[in-house]
Design a protein around this motif. Sequence first.
Motif, PDB file in Angstrom:
ATOM      1  N   LYS A   4      -4.345  31.356  13.689  1.00 30.65           N
ATOM      2  CA  LYS A   4      -4.234  32.172  12.494  1.00 30.65           C
ATOM      3  C   LYS A   4      -3.625  31.323  11.402  1.00 30.65           C
ATOM      4  CE  LYS A   4      -3.193  36.251  15.257  1.00 30.65           C
ATOM      5  NZ  LYS A   4      -2.186  37.248  15.565  1.00 30.65           N
ATOM      6  N   LYS A   5      -3.848  31.737  10.157  1.00 31.50           N
ATOM      7  CA  LYS A   5      -3.176  31.067   9.048  1.00 31.50           C
ATOM      8  C   LYS A   5      -1.720  31.495   9.104  1.00 31.50           C
ATOM      9  CE  LYS A   5      -6.549  28.973   6.892  1.00 31.50           C
ATOM     10  NZ  LYS A   5      -6.568  27.578   6.547  1.00 31.50           N
ATOM     11  N   ILE A   6      -0.865  30.562   9.416  1.00 32.32           N
ATOM     12  CA  ILE A   6       0.560  30.843   9.535  1.00 32.32           C
ATOM     13  C   ILE A   6       1.306  29.687   8.871  1.00 32.32           C
ATOM     14  CG2 ILE A   6       0.654  29.788  11.830  1.00 32.32           C
ATOM     15  CD1 ILE A   6       2.845  31.791  12.579  1.00 32.32           C
ATOM     16  N   THR A   7       2.360  30.003   8.192  1.00 30.32           N
ATOM     17  CA  THR A   7       3.135  28.948   7.545  1.00 30.32           C
ATOM     18  C   THR A   7       3.974  28.225   8.593  1.00 30.32           C
ATOM     19  OG1 THR A   7       5.067  30.335   7.087  1.00 30.32           O
ATOM     20  CG2 THR A   7       3.306  30.300   5.410  1.00 30.32           C
ATOM     21  N   PHE A   8       4.385  27.031   8.246  1.00 30.78           N
ATOM     22  CA  PHE A   8       5.255  26.257   9.125  1.00 30.78           C
ATOM     23  C   PHE A   8       6.538  27.031   9.404  1.00 30.78           C
ATOM     24  CE2 PHE A   8       8.834  23.345   9.605  1.00 30.78           C
ATOM     25  CZ  PHE A   8       8.426  22.605  10.703  1.00 30.78           C
ATOM     26  N   GLU A   9       7.101  27.615   8.340  1.00 31.49           N
ATOM     27  CA  GLU A   9       8.365  28.338   8.472  1.00 31.49           C
ATOM     28  C   GLU A   9       8.224  29.553   9.392  1.00 31.49           C
ATOM     29  OE1 GLU A   9       7.019  27.258   5.607  1.00 31.49           O
ATOM     30  OE2 GLU A   9       8.505  25.749   5.027  1.00 31.49           O
ATOM     31  N   ASP A  10       7.116  30.290   9.251  1.00 31.67           N
ATOM     32  CA  ASP A  10       6.887  31.450  10.113  1.00 31.67           C
ATOM     33  C   ASP A  10       6.704  31.026  11.571  1.00 31.67           C
ATOM     34  OD1 ASP A  10       7.109  33.180   7.965  1.00 31.67           O
ATOM     35  OD2 ASP A  10       4.946  33.420   7.698  1.00 31.67           O
ATOM     36  N   ALA A  11       5.982  29.924  11.772  1.00 28.28           N
ATOM     37  CA  ALA A  11       5.774  29.421  13.132  1.00 28.28           C
ATOM     38  C   ALA A  11       7.100  29.005  13.751  1.00 28.28           C
ATOM     39  CB  ALA A  11       4.789  28.256  13.119  1.00 28.28           C
ATOM     40  N   MET A  12       7.935  28.316  12.981  1.00 30.23           N
ATOM     41  CA  MET A  12       9.236  27.893  13.498  1.00 30.23           C
ATOM     42  C   MET A  12      10.137  29.092  13.810  1.00 30.23           C
ATOM     43  SD  MET A  12       9.598  24.701  14.065  1.00 30.23           S
ATOM     44  CE  MET A  12      11.375  24.636  14.210  1.00 30.23           C
ATOM     45  N   THR A  13      10.115  30.087  12.935  1.00 32.89           N
ATOM     46  CA  THR A  13      10.922  31.287  13.161  1.00 32.89           C
ATOM     47  C   THR A  13      10.518  31.970  14.459  1.00 32.89           C
ATOM     48  OG1 THR A  13      11.287  31.623  10.801  1.00 32.89           O
ATOM     49  CG2 THR A  13      11.575  33.545  12.224  1.00 32.89           C
ATOM     50  N   ARG A  14       9.215  32.132  14.663  1.00 32.54           N
ATOM     51  CA  ARG A  14       8.727  32.781  15.879  1.00 32.54           C
ATOM     52  C   ARG A  14       9.049  31.932  17.103  1.00 32.54           C
ATOM     53  NH1 ARG A  14       8.528  36.651  19.234  1.00 32.54           N
ATOM     54  NH2 ARG A  14       6.703  36.678  20.562  1.00 32.54           N
ATOM     55  N   LEU A  15       8.907  30.627  16.973  1.00 31.65           N
ATOM     56  CA  LEU A  15       9.217  29.733  18.083  1.00 31.65           C
ATOM     57  C   LEU A  15      10.694  29.838  18.464  1.00 31.65           C
ATOM     58  CD1 LEU A  15       8.008  27.627  19.961  1.00 31.65           C
ATOM     59  CD2 LEU A  15       8.388  25.917  18.196  1.00 31.65           C
ATOM     60  N   LEU A  40       3.847  27.137  23.068  1.00 31.59           N
ATOM     61  CA  LEU A  40       3.073  25.896  23.026  1.00 31.59           C
ATOM     62  C   LEU A  40       2.097  25.899  21.852  1.00 31.59           C
ATOM     63  CD1 LEU A  40       2.248  25.228  26.787  1.00 31.59           C
ATOM     64  CD2 LEU A  40       3.840  23.978  25.324  1.00 31.59           C
ATOM     65  N   SER A  41       1.453  27.023  21.614  1.00 28.34           N
ATOM     66  CA  SER A  41       0.517  27.126  20.490  1.00 28.34           C
ATOM     67  C   SER A  41       1.248  26.955  19.159  1.00 28.34           C
ATOM     68  CB  SER A  41      -0.198  28.480  20.506  1.00 28.34           C
ATOM     69  OG  SER A  41      -1.011  28.590  21.638  1.00 28.34           O
ATOM     70  N   LEU A  42       2.393  27.599  19.033  1.00 30.95           N
ATOM     71  CA  LEU A  42       3.185  27.476  17.803  1.00 30.95           C
ATOM     72  C   LEU A  42       3.684  26.052  17.607  1.00 30.95           C
ATOM     73  CD1 LEU A  42       5.185  30.801  18.109  1.00 30.95           C
ATOM     74  CD2 LEU A  42       3.486  30.263  16.344  1.00 30.95           C
ATOM     75  N   SER A  43       4.071  25.405  18.686  1.00 35.51           N
ATOM     76  CA  SER A  43       4.522  24.019  18.621  1.00 35.51           C
ATOM     77  C   SER A  43       3.397  23.116  18.119  1.00 35.51           C
ATOM     78  CB  SER A  43       4.993  23.571  19.999  1.00 35.51           C
ATOM     79  OG  SER A  43       5.363  22.219  19.989  1.00 35.51           O
ATOM     80  N   ALA A  44       2.190  23.338  18.603  1.00 35.25           N
ATOM     81  CA  ALA A  44       1.039  22.548  18.162  1.00 35.25           C
ATOM     82  C   ALA A  44       0.761  22.775  16.679  1.00 35.25           C
ATOM     83  CB  ALA A  44      -0.187  22.898  18.999  1.00 35.25           C
ATOM     84  N   ILE A  45       0.877  24.015  16.234  1.00 29.10           N
ATOM     85  CA  ILE A  45       0.674  24.330  14.816  1.00 29.10           C
ATOM     86  C   ILE A  45       1.709  23.603  13.970  1.00 29.10           C
ATOM     87  CG2 ILE A  45       0.868  26.178  13.097  1.00 29.10           C
ATOM     88  CD1 ILE A  45      -0.413  28.048  15.253  1.00 29.10           C
TER      89      ILE A  45
END
Length: 77
Positions: A4-15, A40-45
């Motif tokens: 999905k289109k997700i920002t770096f900050e959002d991915a880090m927050t969820r991670l 793992l998916s968020l880490s790759a993003i």
Amino acid sequence: MAKKKITFEDAMTRLEEIVERLETEEVPLEEAVKLYQEGLSLSAICKEKLAAAEGSIVLLRKEAGIWEEAPFVEEEA
């Protein structure tokens, strides 16, 4: 899992939320595996977005004529 289109900050927050949950709660095995997979998916993003940002910075520095290649030196704490 489609990216999905997700920002770096959002991915880090969820991670961070996933890590916190796995470290502080007793999570059933099946759910823990799903959380791990999502992590793992968020880490790759995040890795992909960081690489793209680094490439942009290198290009901008080259275009500005301030490019000089120097090895990364990690500061000691």
